[in-house]
Design a protein around this motif. Sequence first.
Motif, PDB file in Angstrom:
ATOM      1  N   VAL A   1      31.451 105.726  37.096  1.00  0.00           N
ATOM      2  CA  VAL A   1      32.799 105.290  36.718  1.00  0.00           C
ATOM      3  C   VAL A   1      33.735 106.499  36.758  1.00  0.00           C
ATOM      4  O   VAL A   1      33.450 107.549  36.176  1.00  0.00           O
ATOM      5  CB  VAL A   1      32.806 104.655  35.313  1.00  0.00           C
ATOM      6  CG1 VAL A   1      34.237 104.304  34.889  1.00  0.00           C
ATOM      7  CG2 VAL A   1      31.915 103.419  35.279  1.00  0.00           C
TER       8      VAL A   1
ATOM      9  N   VAL B   1      21.173 102.285  33.528  1.00  0.00           N
ATOM     10  CA  VAL B   1      22.523 102.015  33.025  1.00  0.00           C
ATOM     11  C   VAL B   1      23.329 103.306  32.925  1.00  0.00           C
ATOM     12  O   VAL B   1      24.497 103.365  33.335  1.00  0.00           O
ATOM     13  CB  VAL B   1      22.459 101.306  31.655  1.00  0.00           C
ATOM     14  CG1 VAL B   1      23.850 101.202  31.031  1.00  0.00           C
ATOM     15  CG2 VAL B   1      21.838  99.921  31.799  1.00  0.00           C
TER      16      VAL B   1
ATOM     17  N   SER C   1      24.974  95.998  31.523  1.00  0.00           N
ATOM     18  CA  SER C   1      25.185  97.159  30.663  1.00  0.00           C
ATOM     19  C   SER C   1      24.455  97.011  29.331  1.00  0.00           C
ATOM     20  O   SER C   1      23.983  95.928  28.965  1.00  0.00           O
ATOM     21  CB  SER C   1      26.692  97.340  30.422  1.00  0.00           C
ATOM     22  OG  SER C   1      26.940  98.366  29.486  1.00  0.00           O
TER      23      SER C   1
ATOM     24  N   MET D   1      28.394  93.321  29.070  1.00  0.00           N
ATOM     25  CA  MET D   1      29.230  93.831  30.146  1.00  0.00           C
ATOM     26  C   MET D   1      28.367  94.195  31.350  1.00  0.00           C
ATOM     27  O   MET D   1      27.128  94.233  31.255  1.00  0.00           O
ATOM     28  CB  MET D   1      30.036  95.027  29.655  1.00  0.00           C
ATOM     29  CG  MET D   1      30.967  94.686  28.507  1.00  0.00           C
ATOM     30  SD  MET D   1      31.924  96.096  27.899  1.00  0.00           S
ATOM     31  CE  MET D   1      33.143  96.247  29.219  1.00  0.00           C
TER      32      MET D   1
ATOM     33  N   THR E   1      33.629 101.789  40.925  1.00  0.00           N
ATOM     34  CA  THR E   1      32.686 101.410  39.871  1.00  0.00           C
ATOM     35  C   THR E   1      33.413 101.232  38.549  1.00  0.00           C
ATOM     36  O   THR E   1      34.133 102.120  38.096  1.00  0.00           O
ATOM     37  CB  THR E   1      31.587 102.476  39.723  1.00  0.00           C
ATOM     38  OG1 THR E   1      30.954 102.681  40.986  1.00  0.00           O
ATOM     39  CG2 THR E   1      30.544 102.034  38.705  1.00  0.00           C
ATOM     40  N   GLN E   2      33.205 100.070  37.945  1.00  0.00           N
ATOM     41  CA  GLN E   2      33.852  99.734  36.676  1.00  0.00           C
ATOM     42  C   GLN E   2      32.816  99.137  35.721  1.00  0.00           C
ATOM     43  O   GLN E   2      31.817  98.564  36.148  1.00  0.00           O
ATOM     44  CB  GLN E   2      34.970  98.698  36.893  1.00  0.00           C
ATOM     45  CG  GLN E   2      36.023  99.091  37.903  1.00  0.00           C
ATOM     46  CD  GLN E   2      36.987 100.125  37.363  1.00  0.00           C
ATOM     47  OE1 GLN E   2      37.290 100.145  36.169  1.00  0.00           O
ATOM     48  NE2 GLN E   2      37.480 100.996  38.239  1.00  0.00           N
ATOM     49  N   GLU E   3      33.067  99.267  34.420  1.00  0.00           N
ATOM     50  CA  GLU E   3      32.256  98.594  33.401  1.00  0.00           C
ATOM     51  C   GLU E   3      33.135  97.518  32.795  1.00  0.00           C
ATOM     52  O   GLU E   3      34.131  97.819  32.130  1.00  0.00           O
ATOM     53  CB  GLU E   3      31.781  99.577  32.336  1.00  0.00           C
ATOM     54  CG  GLU E   3      30.779  98.977  31.364  1.00  0.00           C
ATOM     55  CD  GLU E   3      30.049 100.035  30.555  1.00  0.00           C
ATOM     56  OE1 GLU E   3      29.002  99.703  29.964  1.00  0.00           O
ATOM     57  OE2 GLU E   3      30.524 101.195  30.516  1.00  0.00           O
ATOM     58  N   GLU E   4      32.770  96.250  33.030  1.00  0.00           N
ATOM     59  CA  GLU E   4      33.673  95.153  32.710  1.00  0.00           C
ATOM     60  C   GLU E   4      32.930  93.947  32.140  1.00  0.00           C
ATOM     61  O   GLU E   4      31.723  93.793  32.321  1.00  0.00           O
ATOM     62  CB  GLU E   4      34.421  94.699  33.971  1.00  0.00           C
ATOM     63  CG  GLU E   4      35.230  95.780  34.655  1.00  0.00           C
ATOM     64  CD  GLU E   4      35.919  95.258  35.898  1.00  0.00           C
ATOM     65  OE1 GLU E   4      37.150  95.339  35.965  1.00  0.00           O
ATOM     66  OE2 GLU E   4      35.217  94.766  36.799  1.00  0.00           O
TER      67      GLU E   4
ATOM     68  N   ARG F   1      26.193  97.637  26.705  1.00  0.00           N
ATOM     69  CA  ARG F   1      27.344  97.419  25.843  1.00  0.00           C
ATOM     70  C   ARG F   1      27.831  95.985  25.952  1.00  0.00           C
ATOM     71  O   ARG F   1      27.657  95.342  26.988  1.00  0.00           O
ATOM     72  CB  ARG F   1      28.483  98.383  26.218  1.00  0.00           C
ATOM     73  CG  ARG F   1      28.144  99.854  26.026  1.00  0.00           C
ATOM     74  CD  ARG F   1      29.251 100.751  26.556  1.00  0.00           C
ATOM     75  NE  ARG F   1      28.924 102.171  26.369  1.00  0.00           N
ATOM     76  CZ  ARG F   1      29.632 103.171  26.881  1.00  0.00           C
ATOM     77  NH1 ARG F   1      30.710 102.905  27.611  1.00  0.00           N
ATOM     78  NH2 ARG F   1      29.267 104.428  26.656  1.00  0.00           N
TER      79      ARG F   1
ATOM     80  N   ARG G   1      26.729 104.128  34.909  1.00  0.00           N
ATOM     81  CA  ARG G   1      27.959 104.454  34.182  1.00  0.00           C
ATOM     82  C   ARG G   1      28.529 105.801  34.612  1.00  0.00           C
ATOM     83  O   ARG G   1      29.749 106.004  34.570  1.00  0.00           O
ATOM     84  CB  ARG G   1      27.685 104.436  32.675  1.00  0.00           C
ATOM     85  CG  ARG G   1      28.925 104.619  31.815  1.00  0.00           C
ATOM     86  CD  ARG G   1      28.602 104.475  30.342  1.00  0.00           C
ATOM     87  NE  ARG G   1      28.252 103.102  30.003  1.00  0.00           N
ATOM     88  CZ  ARG G   1      27.142 102.745  29.347  1.00  0.00           C
ATOM     89  NH1 ARG G   1      26.265 103.670  28.954  1.00  0.00           N
ATOM     90  NH2 ARG G   1      26.908 101.473  29.095  1.00  0.00           N
TER      91      ARG G   1
ATOM     92  N   LEU H   1      28.157  96.765  35.106  1.00  0.00           N
ATOM     93  CA  LEU H   1      28.628  97.890  35.897  1.00  0.00           C
ATOM     94  C   LEU H   1      28.541  97.484  37.356  1.00  0.00           C
ATOM     95  O   LEU H   1      27.474  97.054  37.830  1.00  0.00           O
ATOM     96  CB  LEU H   1      27.776  99.127  35.616  1.00  0.00           C
ATOM     97  CG  LEU H   1      28.008  99.725  34.228  1.00  0.00           C
ATOM     98  CD1 LEU H   1      26.698 100.189  33.609  1.00  0.00           C
ATOM     99  CD2 LEU H   1      29.003 100.876  34.302  1.00  0.00           C
ATOM    100  N   HIS H   2      29.661  97.602  38.079  1.00  0.00           N
ATOM    101  CA  HIS H   2      29.699  97.119  39.462  1.00  0.00           C
ATOM    102  C   HIS H   2      30.934  97.659  40.164  1.00  0.00           C
ATOM    103  O   HIS H   2      31.816  98.256  39.537  1.00  0.00           O
ATOM    104  CB  HIS H   2      29.682  95.584  39.493  1.00  0.00           C
ATOM    105  CG  HIS H   2      30.916  94.944  38.915  1.00  0.00           C
ATOM    106  ND1 HIS H   2      31.330  93.672  39.248  1.00  0.00           N
ATOM    107  CD2 HIS H   2      31.845  95.399  38.025  1.00  0.00           C
ATOM    108  CE1 HIS H   2      32.432  93.370  38.591  1.00  0.00           C
ATOM    109  NE2 HIS H   2      32.764  94.392  37.849  1.00  0.00           N
TER     110      HIS H   2
END
Length: 226
Positions: free
Chosen positions: A41, A34, A161, A171, A180-183, A163, A38, A173-174
Motif C-alpha cells: 500500500v 497479510v 485482511s 477488509m 494496492t489498497q486495504e478496503e 482488520r 499491506r 487487500l487488492h
Amino acid sequence: MPLGPMSPLFQIVSVLLLTSACRGAPAPQPTNLVTAARSQVGKTVRYDPAYRTLNSPSGGVPIESGVCTDVGIRALRAGPGIDLQQRVHEDMKQNFAKYPTKWGLKKPDPNIDHRRVLNLQTYFKRIGWEIEPKDGIRTFEAGDLVTCIVPPNLPHIMIVSDRSSAAGRRMVLHNIGKGTQEEDRLADFRITGQYRMPNPASASHPTIATSVSRTSPNRPAASGAN
C-alpha cells in the motif's frame, strides 16, 4: 513398466511431485501474507495490465504498478516464500490441458500464466487450497485468497485482511484500479472461489462469516492480465 503419460505410475509420480512442491516451501503463515500485502500500500499506485517479459523464476513487474494478481504474487513470495511464477509454470508444463484455454496459447508462458486469475484458481484447486462454503455460508480468515467477478465480467482476486471495517466486515487487500489498497470490499462482488494455505490462521485473527452481499459503486478495473 513403460512410463508413458497414460500409465498409472506416471500419474502417481505427477501427483507426488505436485504435492511435494508445496511441501518443500517454508511453512506458510497467513499473517506474514497479510503483512506482505499491506506493505505494498502506497508503493503500488497504478493498475497496469500490460504484458511484460519477466525474469524466471522470481520475476515480477515494477512495484509501482501491476494488476490484482500481482498483489498476491508479491505477498506470497515476500511472506510465506512461495513463488507462484515458478510453481504455476512447472505445473502447467506437466498439465497444460488442465488449465483454461481462453487465451489461445499452445504452451505455458512464464511471463503471464501466473498473473491470470483463472490460472491461479486452477492451481490453488490442484494443490488442495480450495475452501467450499458450508450451507451457503463462507467463513473467512486472514490470509485467505478470494476470487470474484467485477462487473461486467472481470476476474479479480483479493487477500483477506486481519482488520475489520467499522461495520464489522473483514477488509481486503487488492488492486482494483488505483494500486494496492486495504478496503471494505469483500461483500461487493460475486465470489467465485476461496483458497487457504494449509496451516490454520493465527488464533489472534478470528474468523468472520457472511452469507449476504451488499452493493456499492464499482471501481474501474481492466481485464489485462486477468
